[in-house]
Enzyme design. Structure first.
Site, PDB file in Angstrom:
ATOM      1  N   TRP A  65     -10.353  32.229  49.873  1.00  0.00           N
ATOM      2  CA  TRP A  65     -11.053  31.208  49.635  1.00  0.00           C
ATOM      3  C   TRP A  65     -11.462  30.451  51.055  1.00  0.00           C
ATOM      4  O   TRP A  65     -12.722  29.929  51.150  1.00  0.00           O
ATOM      5  CB  TRP A  65     -10.479  30.004  48.632  1.00  0.00           C
ATOM      6  CG  TRP A  65      -9.173  29.643  49.299  1.00  0.00           C
ATOM      7  CD1 TRP A  65      -8.068  30.145  48.842  1.00  0.00           C
ATOM      8  CD2 TRP A  65      -9.192  28.562  49.946  1.00  0.00           C
ATOM      9  NE1 TRP A  65      -6.959  29.503  49.389  1.00  0.00           N
ATOM     10  CE2 TRP A  65      -7.473  28.401  50.280  1.00  0.00           C
ATOM     11  CE3 TRP A  65      -9.753  27.500  50.485  1.00  0.00           C
ATOM     12  CZ2 TRP A  65      -6.908  27.462  50.895  1.00  0.00           C
ATOM     13  CZ3 TRP A  65      -9.114  26.482  51.129  1.00  0.00           C
ATOM     14  CH2 TRP A  65      -7.749  26.453  51.520  1.00  0.00           C
ATOM     15  N   TRP A  95     -14.764  11.286  42.449  1.00  0.00           N
ATOM     16  CA  TRP A  95     -14.278  12.712  42.902  1.00  0.00           C
ATOM     17  C   TRP A  95     -14.237  12.917  44.476  1.00  0.00           C
ATOM     18  O   TRP A  95     -13.349  13.262  44.831  1.00  0.00           O
ATOM     19  CB  TRP A  95     -15.499  13.687  42.183  1.00  0.00           C
ATOM     20  CG  TRP A  95     -15.023  14.403  40.934  1.00  0.00           C
ATOM     21  CD1 TRP A  95     -15.699  14.423  39.865  1.00  0.00           C
ATOM     22  CD2 TRP A  95     -13.468  15.353  40.870  1.00  0.00           C
ATOM     23  NE1 TRP A  95     -15.106  15.028  39.129  1.00  0.00           N
ATOM     24  CE2 TRP A  95     -13.999  15.574  39.627  1.00  0.00           C
ATOM     25  CE3 TRP A  95     -12.824  15.734  41.687  1.00  0.00           C
ATOM     26  CZ2 TRP A  95     -12.767  16.471  38.836  1.00  0.00           C
ATOM     27  CZ3 TRP A  95     -11.796  16.751  41.237  1.00  0.00           C
ATOM     28  CH2 TRP A  95     -11.950  16.902  39.800  1.00  0.00           C
ATOM     29  N   TRP A 132     -13.630  24.295  46.864  1.00  0.00           N
ATOM     30  CA  TRP A 132     -13.447  25.777  47.072  1.00  0.00           C
ATOM     31  C   TRP A 132     -11.911  25.907  46.525  1.00  0.00           C
ATOM     32  O   TRP A 132     -11.867  26.814  45.913  1.00  0.00           O
ATOM     33  CB  TRP A 132     -13.190  26.012  48.523  1.00  0.00           C
ATOM     34  CG  TRP A 132     -14.591  26.525  48.951  1.00  0.00           C
ATOM     35  CD1 TRP A 132     -15.597  25.950  49.649  1.00  0.00           C
ATOM     36  CD2 TRP A 132     -15.034  27.881  48.674  1.00  0.00           C
ATOM     37  NE1 TRP A 132     -16.802  26.749  49.728  1.00  0.00           N
ATOM     38  CE2 TRP A 132     -16.321  27.852  49.294  1.00  0.00           C
ATOM     39  CE3 TRP A 132     -14.309  29.164  48.097  1.00  0.00           C
ATOM     40  CZ2 TRP A 132     -17.275  29.188  48.986  1.00  0.00           C
ATOM     41  CZ3 TRP A 132     -15.321  30.104  48.231  1.00  0.00           C
ATOM     42  CH2 TRP A 132     -16.872  30.227  48.554  1.00  0.00           C
ATOM     43  N   GLU A 153     -18.789  10.967  40.125  1.00  0.00           N
ATOM     44  CA  GLU A 153     -18.908  12.063  41.290  1.00  0.00           C
ATOM     45  C   GLU A 153     -18.259  11.338  42.342  1.00  0.00           C
ATOM     46  O   GLU A 153     -18.008  12.018  43.562  1.00  0.00           O
ATOM     47  CB  GLU A 153     -20.271  12.594  41.150  1.00  0.00           C
ATOM     48  CG  GLU A 153     -20.740  13.608  40.307  1.00  0.00           C
ATOM     49  CD  GLU A 153     -19.640  14.679  40.047  1.00  0.00           C
ATOM     50  OE1 GLU A 153     -19.554  15.519  41.088  1.00  0.00           O
ATOM     51  OE2 GLU A 153     -19.194  14.860  39.110  1.00  0.00           O
ATOM     52  N   ASN A 193     -24.397  21.381  43.110  1.00  0.00           N
ATOM     53  CA  ASN A 193     -23.028  21.551  42.835  1.00  0.00           C
ATOM     54  C   ASN A 193     -22.655  22.848  42.087  1.00  0.00           C
ATOM     55  O   ASN A 193     -21.897  23.381  42.203  1.00  0.00           O
ATOM     56  CB  ASN A 193     -22.403  20.530  42.155  1.00  0.00           C
ATOM     57  CG  ASN A 193     -20.851  20.374  41.894  1.00  0.00           C
ATOM     58  OD1 ASN A 193     -20.199  20.467  42.743  1.00  0.00           O
ATOM     59  ND2 ASN A 193     -20.458  20.300  40.718  1.00  0.00           N
ATOM     60  N   TRP A 206      -5.012  38.463  48.199  1.00  0.00           N
ATOM     61  CA  TRP A 206      -6.513  38.545  48.535  1.00  0.00           C
ATOM     62  C   TRP A 206      -6.857  40.233  49.048  1.00  0.00           C
ATOM     63  O   TRP A 206      -6.102  40.622  49.918  1.00  0.00           O
ATOM     64  CB  TRP A 206      -7.169  37.429  49.314  1.00  0.00           C
ATOM     65  CG  TRP A 206      -6.699  36.116  49.019  1.00  0.00           C
ATOM     66  CD1 TRP A 206      -5.721  35.489  49.682  1.00  0.00           C
ATOM     67  CD2 TRP A 206      -7.082  35.512  47.980  1.00  0.00           C
ATOM     68  NE1 TRP A 206      -5.528  34.078  49.171  1.00  0.00           N
ATOM     69  CE2 TRP A 206      -6.351  34.199  48.129  1.00  0.00           C
ATOM     70  CE3 TRP A 206      -7.919  35.482  47.092  1.00  0.00           C
ATOM     71  CZ2 TRP A 206      -6.605  33.141  47.087  1.00  0.00           C
ATOM     72  CZ3 TRP A 206      -8.191  34.782  45.912  1.00  0.00           C
ATOM     73  CH2 TRP A 206      -7.474  33.378  46.108  1.00  0.00           C
TER      74      TRP A 206
END
Length: 467
Positions: free
Chosen positions: A352, A262, A375, A259, A334, A291
């Site tokens: 988003w 990441w 996101w 993580e 998360n 959207w």
């Protein structure tokens, strides 16, 4: 300020006060807060301060967002003619951006090969080697208290509008009260929390992290994003707990270190593709996705849906629990972040970027690279993102990761009195109609199955595929 949440600003200031006290007491070093009327004036303010105190060296940590990088470059331009050495360090990352490259000398845009290359580098070379600091310039020629005594005891502003010129987000005192209790300030508090996590939660992390009721996350993110503790310190603690291994051994330790990788990955992407910090998708073809909040035919309904999502009134209990927790406590695990983000971008098909901004305005650990990366992953617009045809089913997510509805009961007050935990995952369908009506909880604002099809078709059209 990248839409920093009031709780994050308050946390940052609390940590600065703790740092100021420690620096002055232990090292006779003052900590001063400089004020600029606008972002464009920051370089002049910094350069003026350096000149005022007669410094010969300016040390700083690199920040990778576009405006921050431009600011730092402008400071260097102003100070270079004055002979001031500006020395940057990459302490926000363990391995500096640009170091991890493929055999073809290209930036990795997929996480897994990036992680493997990153791990290979760390195995061969000590992370300290990537700090890129120059040699120590030597001792100060005179006592700081003698040269600039007025710098000691400088007041650090409170998290109020008056103390933060230009900061206009409303401050909820109940949220600050919660975050002040949940997130104590200071480097000592950060290291204590890391130590407790390594001792009691690390081994179970790979499983418990997904179950919000288990509180299996490290809760180190707020300290990381404000620079109170470094990713290097966190990584070294996990590595030591795993016997020095970084990719084998204890599953929890390995997963948590991944993580952290990441976190590195999204920062490396931000440097290589600065458009992601400028409201642009990584996958440029997804700019064509229609959207619902951009389409005149659906805009009014989309606005109502967005308001319901923000308020935690979508009719999907796990989504609503997540959103209410975010607004009330300034933090989300998360798994809950993914569930809430996927619902907004797929079930509601809302841009988003609106969700990204809402999260930043409420999270105590709001971090541009991490938040944007998460996101865009959920929205299927980013690097290494969730394929557009894979859409989380909120009911299944709820049943799997909050099986006893502990999280739902805690945050969705209307459903607390319902004894049947299984019914709470989909109350409008599983409770008797009369019982459901008495709860006062809203019905789902969209049908998940139909919304999933709509989202998939929108992405197919954007990609030029036949629907």
């Amino acid at each position: 300020m990248h839409d920093y949440a009031p709780a994050k600003v308050d946390f940052l200031l609390r940590n600065l006060r703790d740092l100021q006290t420690r620096l002055e007491a232990e090292f006779q070093i003052p900590l001063t807060v400089l004020h600029a009327a606008s972002w464009d004036e920051v370089p002049q303010v910094v350069a003026g301060f350096v000149e005022r105190v007669g410094a010969t060296h300016l040390y700083y940590n690199h920040e990778y967002e576009v405006h921050e990088a431009r600011r730092d470059a402008a400071v260097q331009t102003l100070l270079a003619p004055k002979g001031v050495a500006c020395v940057g360090a990459h302490d926000e990352c363990i391995v500096a951006p640009g170091v991890v490259k493929s055999k073809e000398n290209k930036v990795y845009t997929v996480y897994t090969p990036f992680r493997k290359a990153w791990q290979d580098l760390v195995k061969r070379k000590h992370p300290q080697d990537w700090l890129a600091m120059s040699p120590d310039p030597g001792a100060n020629p005179a006592s700081v208290r003698t040269v600039v005594p007025d710098l000691f005891g400088t007041a650090i502003p409170e998290a109020t509008h008056e103390g933060l010129p230009g900061y206009t987000l409303p401050i909820d005192e109940s949220v600050l009260a919660h975050t002040r209790a949940a997130w104590p300030a200071g480097e000592t508090a950060a290291h204590d929390r890391l130590k407790r996590f390594a001792q009691s939660k690390l081994s179970a992390y790979s499983v418990d992290r997904d179950f919000p009721a288990l509180d299996g996350c490290s809760s180190m993110s707020g300290y990381l994003t404000t620079g109170v503790i470094s990713a290097r310190a966190c990584f070294n603690v996990a590595r030591a707990a795993n016997g020095g291994q970084i990719d084998t051994g204890d599953k929890g330790a390995v997963h948590w270190m991944q993580e952290l990788v990441w976190r590195e990955f999204y920062r490396h992407i931000l440097v290589a593709f600065p458009r992601v910090s400028m409201n642009q998708p990584f996958k440029l073809d997804t700019k064509l996705v229609k959207w619902t909040d951009h389409d005149p035919a659906t805009k009014d309904e989309a606005e109502r849906h967005f308001a319901a999502w923000c308020e935690g009134k979508t009719g999907y209990p796990i989504v609503d629990a997540a959103m209410r927790m975010l607004v009330q406590e300034g933090y989300l695990s998360n798994r809950l972040r993914m569930v809430a983000a996927m619902f907004l971008t797929k079930d509601l098909l809302i841009d988003w970027r609106r969700g990204e901004r809402f999260f930043m305005r409420h999270l105590i650990d709001g971090d541009l690279a991490q938040n944007n990366g998460g996101w865009q992953w959920s929205a299927s617009t980013g690097t290494d993102s969730q394929p557009y045809f894979r859409v989380f089913n909120p009911y299944l997510q709820s049943e799997k990761f909050d099986p006893d509805a502990v999280t739902i009961r805690k945050y969705v007050q209307e459903l607390r009195a319902v004894k049947d935990s299984k019914a709470l995952h989909e109350p409008h369908a599983r409770l008797p109609a009369a019982v459901f009506v008495r709860t006062g909880y809203p019905r789902p604002i969209v049908d998940h199955k139909a919304a999933r099809v709509r989202a998939i078709n929108a992405f197919k059209i954007a990609a030029g595929k036949v629907v």
